[in-house]
Design a protein around this motif. Structure first.
Motif, short mmCIF file in Angstrom:
data_model
loop_
_atom_site.label_atom_id
_atom_site.label_comp_id
_atom_site.label_asym_id
_atom_site.label_seq_id
_atom_site.Cartn_x
_atom_site.Cartn_y
_atom_site.Cartn_z
N THR A 102 0.83 -1.19 0.00
CA THR A 102 0.00 0.00 0.00
C THR A 102 0.88 1.25 0.00
O THR A 102 1.73 1.43 0.88
CB THR A 102 -0.91 0.02 1.24
N GLU A 137 -3.19 5.28 1.14
CA GLU A 137 -4.20 4.66 2.01
C GLU A 137 -5.59 4.64 1.39
O GLU A 137 -6.30 3.64 1.47
CB GLU A 137 -4.23 5.39 3.35
N ASP A 138 -5.98 5.72 0.75
CA ASP A 138 -7.31 5.81 0.14
C ASP A 138 -7.21 5.85 -1.38
O ASP A 138 -8.02 6.50 -2.06
CB ASP A 138 -8.05 7.04 0.66
N LEU A 147 -9.03 1.40 -6.09
CA LEU A 147 -9.32 0.00 -5.76
C LEU A 147 -8.50 -0.91 -6.65
O LEU A 147 -8.46 -0.75 -7.87
CB LEU A 147 -10.81 -0.29 -5.96
N ASN A 204 -7.80 -4.65 -2.23
CA ASN A 204 -7.24 -3.59 -1.38
C ASN A 204 -7.32 -2.25 -2.12
O ASN A 204 -7.61 -2.20 -3.32
CB ASN A 204 -5.79 -3.93 -1.04
N ARG A 205 -7.02 -1.19 -1.41
CA ARG A 205 -6.95 0.13 -2.03
C ARG A 205 -5.53 0.69 -1.93
O ARG A 205 -4.84 0.47 -0.95
CB ARG A 205 -7.93 1.10 -1.36
N GLY A 206 -5.14 1.43 -2.97
CA GLY A 206 -3.86 2.13 -2.94
C GLY A 206 -2.65 1.25 -3.15
O GLY A 206 -1.54 1.64 -2.78
#
Length: 393
Positions: A243, A246-247, A250, A255-257
């Motif tokens: 990662t 964090e935001d 998708l 997961n994101r980022g």
């Protein structure tokens, strides 16, 4: 005298060492080998005679005399056999036919209309057959096949997961073995790329390196102390899923980022399509625009370079590698985004960690994985020089 199992094993190991010494230091004499590895001359001569009989080694004539009779020099017979390496990518596959030193004899690129496992296996069989036609004369023919897959491959060479191909739990080696033989090696494509660059490319002189394969996703092969680091389950190197935002967007992993959502070829193409409001351009089209001075294309590639630098700084801080090699398709645009990438690494990594770390682009270009894959059956073949290999696939 009866030869015990231990004696036979020691003899096989010594023969492998003698062969490897010839390969690494050729041309050299029997006396040179004895001095290099510490075996007595009689043992070396006996093992060399067997290697000559098996046509893995040739005598090439006399060398320089050190006072007595001129020694006979030995050379590894790189055309005693051949191997095929296959790099499976999302939209195509690249296959190379190489000799036992990894020199490319011929290659073939094939577009993929269908990535279903059965169709892929059939395409591999066809491609291997095409590359195997009219081989140069050799005693062993095709010694084996190596395949790099964009996904997780376990210790048994089973493809556990390859999301970009839509594969789960695929026994590709089993599907190919009936026609192509048992010496089939399957590995993650970034691992194969790392091996290729270590043996034949930018990493020849490096013991600790990271090879980054940047295409639709981002994967890595990690070499530590000259050996591939595989992790507990053979799944090391999924750096594309660390990662970095964090935001962030998708990712296909849920997961994101993830790093690959911001710094892969797919991220570049998706970003270009959203900016230019047209069908997604190819990497080649974006690069061509940048070279013609298109401001948006240059800025976009620099943005990708900066995002690459963020993840690379993390790798520098964590692993303190001697060398980072950037390969696969995105490396084609390296000349444009290199400054932005290196600048971000400098700004975000610890100075002591990056002091001895060099960043380079793959010397083998887009062949890194295919050549690394081809090296795997060659290594298996030469590690056991007593094995008799069929002359045809």
């Amino acid at each position: 005298m009866k030869i015990t199992g231990d004696q036979q094993l020691i003899k096989k190991m010594n023969k492998t060492i003698v062969l490897d010494t010839i390969r690494q230091k050729q041309p050299l004499s029997r006396a040179d080998i004895s001095a290099a590895i510490g075996l007595n001359k009689a043992t070396v001569s006996s093992l060399v005679a067997e290697l000559i009989d098996s046509r893995l080694v040739n005598e090439i004539g006399p060398g320089e005399s050190s006072g007595g009779r001129k020694p006979t020099l030995l050379l590894f017979n790189k055309q005693a056999g051949f191997a095929i390496g296959v790099d499976i990518r999302v939209s195509d596959l690249l296959a190379v036919l190489v000799d036992l030193e990894g020199n490319v004899i011929r290659e073939k690129s094939v577009p993929l209309a269908d990535s279903e496992p059965g169709s892929m296996a059939e395409q591999i069989r066809k491609t291997v057959a095409q590359l195997s036609r009219r081989l140069p004369e050799s005693p062993y023919g095709i010694v084996g096949i190596g395949i790099g897959v964009p996904g997780l491959v376990d210790e048994t060479s089973r493809v556990v997961s390859a999301p970009n191909l839509g594969w789960d739990n695929v026994d590709l080696a089993g599907a190919l073995a009936a026609e192509l033989g048992d010496n089939i090696h399957i590995d993650n494509e970034a691992n194969a790329g790392a091996i290729g660059e270590k043996l034949y490319g930018a990493g020849r002189d490096s013991l600790n390196l990271i090879y980054l394969s940047i295409g639709v996703g981002i994967g890595s092969g990690i070499i530590v102390g000259g050996e591939l680091y595989r992790g507990t389950s053979n799944f090391s190197g999924e750096v594309g899923h660390m990662t970095v935002a964090e935001d962030g967007p998708l990712c296909r992993c849920g997961n994101r980022g993830c790093w690959e959502t911001l710094a892969s070829e797919k991220a570049l193409v998706d970003r270009a399509a959203s900016l230019w409001k047209e069908d997604a351009p190819s990497l080649e089209e974006i690069l061509a625009s940048a070279k013609q001075g298109d401001k948006d294309a240059v800025e976009l590639l620099n943005e990708i370079g900066s995002q690459l630098g963020v993840g690379l700084a993390n790798l520098v801080n964590i692993l303190n590698p001697e060398l980072i090699v950037i390969g696969n398709r995105l490396s084609l645009a390296g000349e444009v985004f290199e400054d932005a990438m290196l600048g971000t690494i400098k700004n975000r990594s610890l100075s002591y960690h990056r002091k001895k770390t060099h960043v380079a682009f793959a010397k083998l270009g887009i062949r890194s994985t295919a050549l690394g894959a081809a090296s795997m059956p060659i290594t298996a073949f030469l590690t056991d020089p007593d094995v008799s290999v069929q002359e045809t696939v």
